[in-house]
Design an enzyme around this catalytic site. Structure first.
Site, PDB file in Angstrom:
ATOM      1  N   GLY A 265      -3.549   4.781 -12.156  1.00 49.30           N
ATOM      2  CA  GLY A 265      -4.205   4.472 -10.930  1.00 49.30           C
ATOM      3  C   GLY A 265      -3.434   5.280  -9.875  1.00 49.30           C
ATOM      4  O   GLY A 265      -4.153   5.442  -8.890  1.00 49.30           O
TER       5      GLY A 265
ATOM      6  N   GLY B 232     -15.130  -6.171 -11.734  1.00 48.76           N
ATOM      7  CA  GLY B 232     -15.096  -6.539 -10.317  1.00 48.76           C
ATOM      8  C   GLY B 232     -15.503  -5.451  -9.472  1.00 48.76           C
ATOM      9  O   GLY B 232     -16.378  -4.744  -9.837  1.00 48.76           O
TER      10      GLY B 232
ATOM     11  N   ASP C 275     -13.130   6.841  -3.276  1.00 47.09           N
ATOM     12  CA  ASP C 275     -12.720   6.396  -4.674  1.00 47.09           C
ATOM     13  C   ASP C 275     -13.566   6.861  -5.683  1.00 47.09           C
ATOM     14  O   ASP C 275     -13.177   7.401  -6.869  1.00 47.09           O
ATOM     15  CB  ASP C 275     -12.931   4.715  -4.572  1.00 47.09           C
ATOM     16  CG  ASP C 275     -12.038   3.875  -3.824  1.00 47.09           C
ATOM     17  OD1 ASP C 275     -10.847   4.631  -3.797  1.00 47.09           O
ATOM     18  OD2 ASP C 275     -12.241   2.795  -3.477  1.00 47.09           O
TER      19      ASP C 275
ATOM     20  N   SER D 298       0.757  -1.055  -0.027  1.00 51.57           N
ATOM     21  CA  SER D 298      -0.035   0.133  -0.064  1.00 51.57           C
ATOM     22  C   SER D 298       0.820   1.247   0.032  1.00 51.57           C
ATOM     23  O   SER D 298       1.817   1.590   0.743  1.00 51.57           O
ATOM     24  CB  SER D 298      -1.041   0.127   1.359  1.00 51.57           C
ATOM     25  OG  SER D 298      -1.606   1.368   1.395  1.00 51.57           O
ATOM     26  N   LEU D 299       0.433   2.233  -0.691  1.00 52.13           N
ATOM     27  CA  LEU D 299       1.162   3.412  -0.710  1.00 52.13           C
ATOM     28  C   LEU D 299       0.601   4.506  -0.011  1.00 52.13           C
ATOM     29  O   LEU D 299       1.001   5.594   0.211  1.00 52.13           O
ATOM     30  CB  LEU D 299       1.038   4.098  -2.347  1.00 52.13           C
ATOM     31  CG  LEU D 299       2.044   3.549  -3.420  1.00 52.13           C
ATOM     32  CD1 LEU D 299       1.981   4.290  -4.859  1.00 52.13           C
ATOM     33  CD2 LEU D 299       3.515   3.720  -2.851  1.00 52.13           C
ATOM     34  N   SER D 300      -0.754   4.083   0.650  1.00 53.11           N
ATOM     35  CA  SER D 300      -1.328   5.102   1.654  1.00 53.11           C
ATOM     36  C   SER D 300      -0.510   5.749   2.742  1.00 53.11           C
ATOM     37  O   SER D 300      -0.675   6.886   2.683  1.00 53.11           O
ATOM     38  CB  SER D 300      -2.525   4.480   1.972  1.00 53.11           C
ATOM     39  OG  SER D 300      -3.599   4.026   1.194  1.00 53.11           O
TER      40      SER D 300
ATOM     41  N   LYS E 260     -13.655  -3.530   2.314  1.00 49.94           N
ATOM     42  CA  LYS E 260     -14.750  -2.538   2.320  1.00 49.94           C
ATOM     43  C   LYS E 260     -16.014  -2.797   2.718  1.00 49.94           C
ATOM     44  O   LYS E 260     -16.861  -1.767   2.747  1.00 49.94           O
ATOM     45  CB  LYS E 260     -14.385  -1.973   0.646  1.00 49.94           C
ATOM     46  CG  LYS E 260     -12.999  -1.414   0.354  1.00 49.94           C
ATOM     47  CD  LYS E 260     -13.223  -0.933  -1.049  1.00 49.94           C
ATOM     48  CE  LYS E 260     -11.650  -0.254  -1.058  1.00 49.94           C
ATOM     49  NZ  LYS E 260     -11.729   0.247  -2.557  1.00 49.94           N
TER      50      LYS E 260
ATOM     51  N   TYR F 117      -1.348   1.067 -11.114  1.00 50.86           N
ATOM     52  CA  TYR F 117      -0.353   1.786 -10.936  1.00 50.86           C
ATOM     53  C   TYR F 117       1.104   1.097 -10.717  1.00 50.86           C
ATOM     54  O   TYR F 117       1.976   1.970 -10.905  1.00 50.86           O
ATOM     55  CB  TYR F 117      -0.380   2.940  -9.903  1.00 50.86           C
ATOM     56  CG  TYR F 117      -0.735   2.204  -8.306  1.00 50.86           C
ATOM     57  CD1 TYR F 117       0.339   2.049  -7.732  1.00 50.86           C
ATOM     58  CD2 TYR F 117      -1.920   1.915  -7.799  1.00 50.86           C
ATOM     59  CE1 TYR F 117       0.500   1.472  -6.409  1.00 50.86           C
ATOM     60  CE2 TYR F 117      -2.041   1.491  -6.726  1.00 50.86           C
ATOM     61  CZ  TYR F 117      -0.866   1.038  -5.655  1.00 50.86           C
ATOM     62  OH  TYR F 117      -1.017   0.727  -4.616  1.00 50.86           O
TER      63      TYR F 117
ATOM     64  N   ASN G 151     -14.392   3.094   2.047  1.00 52.28           N
ATOM     65  CA  ASN G 151     -12.992   2.948   2.008  1.00 52.28           C
ATOM     66  C   ASN G 151     -12.382   3.955   2.830  1.00 52.28           C
ATOM     67  O   ASN G 151     -11.135   4.131   3.248  1.00 52.28           O
ATOM     68  CB  ASN G 151     -12.311   3.228   0.617  1.00 52.28           C
ATOM     69  CG  ASN G 151     -12.430   4.680   0.144  1.00 52.28           C
ATOM     70  OD1 ASN G 151     -13.132   5.406   0.655  1.00 52.28           O
ATOM     71  ND2 ASN G 151     -11.314   5.178  -0.722  1.00 52.28           N
TER      72      ASN G 151
ATOM     73  N   GLY H 243     -13.807  -5.053 -17.429  1.00 55.76           N
ATOM     74  CA  GLY H 243     -13.749  -5.923 -16.378  1.00 55.76           C
ATOM     75  C   GLY H 243     -15.021  -5.537 -15.419  1.00 55.76           C
ATOM     76  O   GLY H 243     -15.891  -4.633 -15.981  1.00 55.76           O
TER      77      GLY H 243
END
Length: 279
Positions: free
Chosen positions: A242, A134, A109, A21-23, A72, A221, A93, A132
């Site tokens: 992303g 999902g 998001d 995670s980049l959070s 989520k 990303y 989220n 997609g």
């Protein structure tokens, strides 16, 4: 509530897996820029079974949580209320702990997607395509509900997924038509293409990018660029990544959790780019 720089407050991202995670990078960069020296942001790897116990033991120093897969939906029963945006896709989220102790859920998001597109000059389209079906595809549909005035075609791999996307369309008041993945190259002629598929899934479509493509929003990303995004850029089309989505949804999270704004978009993006380059 407005945060003071010296307040000792905590926030974190929860999910499984979470090491990628980049959070933390994005939120910590925002705290530094906003002068919130007493704030910290961590990551915790949790599954659905461990989530209730984790949330229950959080103390008053906690300001908020970022929630990623597979939590989520699992987090919703633990909250005192969720926003209309989160309810529209049954996914949270972002959790903010209010001063009165309530746990409030939101979904950044969806407005994050809209903001990332707007940043590239894409404010309205008359039709769109989604690759997609999902969880991210339902968020993409919700974003398109705000900016697309006509039909959305979803390219999917199974009849069950097609039925799901049509149901989401009805729920979100979006005109959705479904098509098989074998015809996915047709999607690339749309005014806006949103690719919500896992890494590698759209590589075979790169050769089919038209001579003058419009706009591509690829939610991946890492690794970046995807073969599709690279080819799209080479032919002069607009590309939203992303990372753009990740930054804009994090901007909204920072503002909600800290009570400070505007969050430093470019500082957060630069921190994310630096972290990805170092991988």
């Amino acid at each position: 509530m407005t945060a003071r720089a010296t307040d000792a407050r905590r926030a974190a991202v929860l999910g499984k897996p979470i090491a990628h995670s980049l959070s933390p990078v994005l939120h910590r960069a925002a705290y530094r820029e906003l002068g919130l020296t007493g704030w910290s942001y961590d990551r915790f790897e949790l599954d659905e079974a461990a989530l209730p116990g984790f949330v229950e033991q959080l103390g008053p120093e906690w300001a908020g949580l970022s929630v990623t897969m597979p939590l989520k939906r699992a987090v919703i029963p633990l909250l005192d209320g969720i926003s209309d945006t989160a309810a529209s896709v049954e996914a949270v989220n972002t959790v903010v702990f209010a001063e009165d102790g309530r746990r409030l859920g939101d979904n950044t998001d969806i407005p994050g997607m809209v903001a990332a597109l707007r940043e590239r000059g894409i404010e309205q389209v008359d039709s769109a395509a989604i690759l997609g079906a999902g969880a991210t595809a339902s968020s993409a549909l919700a974003a398109l509900a705000r900016i697309c005035t006509g039909e959305v075609v979803a390219y999917v791999r199974s009849d069950a997924r097609a039925a799901e996307m049509r149901q989401w369309g009805e729920r979100l008041d979006v005109e959705v038509r479904t098509a098989g993945w074998a015809d996915a190259a047709e999607a690339l002629r749309a005014p806006l293409v949103i690719a919500t598929t896992p890494a590698g899934a759209t590589d075979a479509l790169a050769h089919a990018v038209p001579e003058r493509p419009a706009a591509l929003f690829d939610v991946l990303y890492d690794p970046w660029p995807t073969e599709l995004a690279a080819r799209w850029s080479m032919t002069g089309g607009a590309v939203v990544s992303g990372l753009d989505l990740l930054v804009h949804q994090a901007v909204l999270q920072v503002e909600q959790m800290t009570g400070r704004g505007p969050a430093p978009v470019e500082v957060m993006r630069a921190a994310g780019e630096h972290a990805l380059a170092a991988r």
